[in-house]
Scaffold this motif. Structure first.
Motif, short mmCIF file in Angstrom:
data_model
loop_
_atom_site.label_atom_id
_atom_site.label_comp_id
_atom_site.label_asym_id
_atom_site.label_seq_id
_atom_site.Cartn_x
_atom_site.Cartn_y
_atom_site.Cartn_z
N GLU A 1 0.85 -1.19 0.00
CA GLU A 1 0.00 0.00 0.00
C GLU A 1 0.89 1.25 0.00
OE1 GLU A 1 -3.51 0.42 2.79
OE2 GLU A 1 -2.17 1.98 3.59
N PHE A 2 0.66 2.13 -0.97
CA PHE A 2 1.50 3.31 -1.13
C PHE A 2 0.58 4.50 -1.43
CE2 PHE A 2 5.51 5.03 -3.52
CZ PHE A 2 5.58 6.08 -2.62
N THR A 3 0.45 5.39 -0.46
CA THR A 3 -0.48 6.52 -0.55
C THR A 3 0.27 7.84 -0.70
OG1 THR A 3 -2.03 5.36 0.91
CG2 THR A 3 -2.40 7.71 0.58
N TYR A 4 -0.22 8.66 -1.64
CA TYR A 4 0.32 10.02 -1.80
C TYR A 4 -0.84 10.99 -1.62
CZ TYR A 4 3.54 13.61 -3.49
OH TYR A 4 4.37 14.70 -3.59
N GLU A 5 -0.69 11.85 -0.63
CA GLU A 5 -1.76 12.80 -0.29
C GLU A 5 -1.57 14.10 -1.07
OE1 GLU A 5 -2.45 15.07 3.68
OE2 GLU A 5 -3.22 13.06 4.00
N LEU A 6 -1.99 14.08 -2.34
CA LEU A 6 -1.90 15.31 -3.12
C LEU A 6 -2.72 16.42 -2.47
CD1 LEU A 6 -2.07 13.73 -6.66
CD2 LEU A 6 -0.28 15.30 -5.92
N GLY A 7 -3.89 16.04 -1.94
CA GLY A 7 -4.66 16.97 -1.10
C GLY A 7 -5.57 17.89 -1.88
N ARG A 8 -5.16 19.10 -2.08
CA ARG A 8 -5.98 20.13 -2.74
C ARG A 8 -6.16 19.83 -4.22
NH1 ARG A 8 -5.33 25.77 -0.37
NH2 ARG A 8 -5.42 26.38 -2.56
N ALA A 9 -7.35 20.08 -4.71
CA ALA A 9 -7.66 19.81 -6.12
C ALA A 9 -6.80 20.63 -7.06
CB ALA A 9 -9.14 20.08 -6.39
N ASP A 10 -6.38 21.83 -6.64
CA ASP A 10 -5.57 22.68 -7.53
C ASP A 10 -4.11 22.24 -7.58
OD1 ASP A 10 -5.08 23.41 -4.93
OD2 ASP A 10 -5.29 25.56 -5.24
#
Length: 455
Positions: free
Chosen positions: A228-237
């Motif tokens: 499992e490898f998660t990247y929290e890009l977060g904001r839509a912009d």
């Protein structure tokens, strides 16, 4: 200073935690006296004496006495009763030998919990049992930078732009830590089941730095494994097709798109000026890949019409988000907002409506936690489609798990199963000090991780 009198057996914090439930702004003004005698706790409050038998513990009896007195005075009740901690689900570990019926009885009578919340805890715990291997560890990498500070946020993030040189310097330091932790993992035969890059807003990294960071993790940590490898890009912009391609090509299998609200006006009011159209565009980009999609919403941002929140949850369901976390607005002193409406007459009804619609659409609660000073003392609950749960999220809420942490503000912990003890490995939250002292930080953390993993 508080206006309570206690004898030497009773701890002030146990009284304060309940006072803050009922009187979050004025708890210091409440006057009462508590003492223990024999097998009872006595509370003197406003010309009345309350008596509570010490059944489970002195702490439990103290909190029950204060809770029942203030409940009588205010006519307020709280679904979690006297469970004021941030990880209420961990209370279940204390009663592993009890039957379901016995456990429900204890939680209802000794902790004054609502039956709906008891059922939520039990269901969440049951799902977690199928997912977690306590012999495996997680790796967390912290990116404490954001393009702007949301006014409700209390995280210590540094505000900057994607082209600021501090991000280059920070990523270079992270890569050195990644190489360090790779050696620690190999030396101590650590088996990872999850990697999580969070923040802040990790999406603030431009395409070049994103590739540099992710490829270092692939080279040093993941190699030929599939985890499992998660990247929290977060904001839509922060989403671009190029970034998603980089993540997809380097074994990232989960991304976070966190709208927090679907209302442009609400987002603007909280200094998160992102149009819903930008969110929909980002969601369309994600669909071009085989990522598991995590999305967060905050209940209580739109204080004028909390009932609209159900429609926001429906929007995420329609977009086929795999994980949907329902947060309750919580404001802390380090946020740019210094007050919160602690009560809302519609809160519990709307919250139940959200939980019910998620259940009807095949989502299950799989992790849960609380925060202090939240609207109506509500909790944060992560829901997931079957098989799309986030192992890392669960482990952050477990006391008995190992999480190796990198980056400024990274809070690592090593759980020693033999001695039932957890050791902390923390890092300064100051990004300037982190970059300046990276050599010393790496040396210290190497020694600490090697020591704790070998106890």
């Amino acid at each position: 200073m508080m206006n309570i009198q206690i004898d030497k057996t009773i701890k002030e914090i146990h009284v304060r935690e309940i006072l803050q439930l009922f009187y979050p702004d004025k708890y210091k003004d409440i006057k009462m006296k508590l003492y223990s005698q024999g097998n009872f706790v006595y509370l003197e409050y406003k010309d009345k004496i309350y008596k509570e038998e010490i059944n489970i513990s002195l702490k439990n009896a103290t909190k029950k006495a204060v809770y029942n007195a203030l409940k009588e005075e205010t006519h307020k009740i709280f679904p979690y009763g006297i469970l004021t901690g941030v990880k209420p689900i961990n209370i279940l570990d204390l009663y592993k030998d009890k039957s379901r019926e016995e456990l429900i009885d204890i939680l209802r009578n000794d902790y004054i919990m609502d039956i709906n919340k008891i059922e939520l805890l039990l269901k969440t715990k049951e799902i977690q049992k199928e997912l977690i291997d306590d012999n495996k560890s997680s790796l967390y990498i912290h990116i404490p930078f954001c393009p702007a500070k949301c006014s409700y946020c209390s995280f210590p993030s540094k505000i900057c732009k994607s082209n600021d040189t501090v991000l280059d310097n920070y990523v270079n330091c992270l890569i050195r830590e990644i190489e360090m932790i790779s050696e620690v993992i190999n030396k101590n035969d650590v088996i990872l089941d999850s990697i999580y890059i969070g923040g802040g807003t990790p999406g603030i990294l431009n395409e070049e730095l994103t590739h540099k960071l992710i490829s270092s993790i692939l080279k040093n940590i993941i190699k030929d494994k599939n985890i499992e490898f998660t990247y929290e890009l977060g904001r839509a912009d922060m989403f671009t097709k190029e970034k998603l391609s980089i993540l997809n090509n380097n074994k990232v299998n989960r991304v976070c798109l966190n709208p927090q609200s679907m209302s442009k006006d609400v987002l603007y009011n909280f200094n998160r000026d992102i149009s819903p159209d930008v969110f929909y565009k980002a969601a369309d980009l994600i669909k071009q890949y085989n990522f598991t999609l995590n999305s967060d919403l905050i209940m209580g941002l739109n204080s004028d019409s909390i009932s609209d929140f159900i429609n926001e949850v429906k929007t995420l369901i329609d977009l086929e988000a795999d994980n949907i976390t329902i947060h309750t607005l919580s404001l802390k002193r380090s946020s740019d907002m210094d007050n919160i409406k602690y009560e809302d007459k519609d809160f519990y009804q709307v919250q139940k409506g959200c939980f019910d619609i998620l259940d009807k659409n095949g989502y299950y609660p799989y992790y849960l936690y609380k925060q202090k000073q939240s609207l109506c003392m509500g909790e944060n609950v992560g829901f997931s489609k079957k098989g799309r749960e986030c192992i890392y999220n669960i482990k952050t809420m477990k006391n008995k798990s190992t999480i190796l942490a990198l980056g400024a503000g990274g809070a690592g912990k090593v759980f020693d199963k033999t001695n039932d003890k957890t050791y902390r490995v923390d890092t300064t939250k100051d990004t300037n000090i982190y970059i300046r002292d990276i050599d010393e930080i790496i040396k210290r953390k190497t020694e600490e991780y090697n020591e704790y993993l070998n106890i």
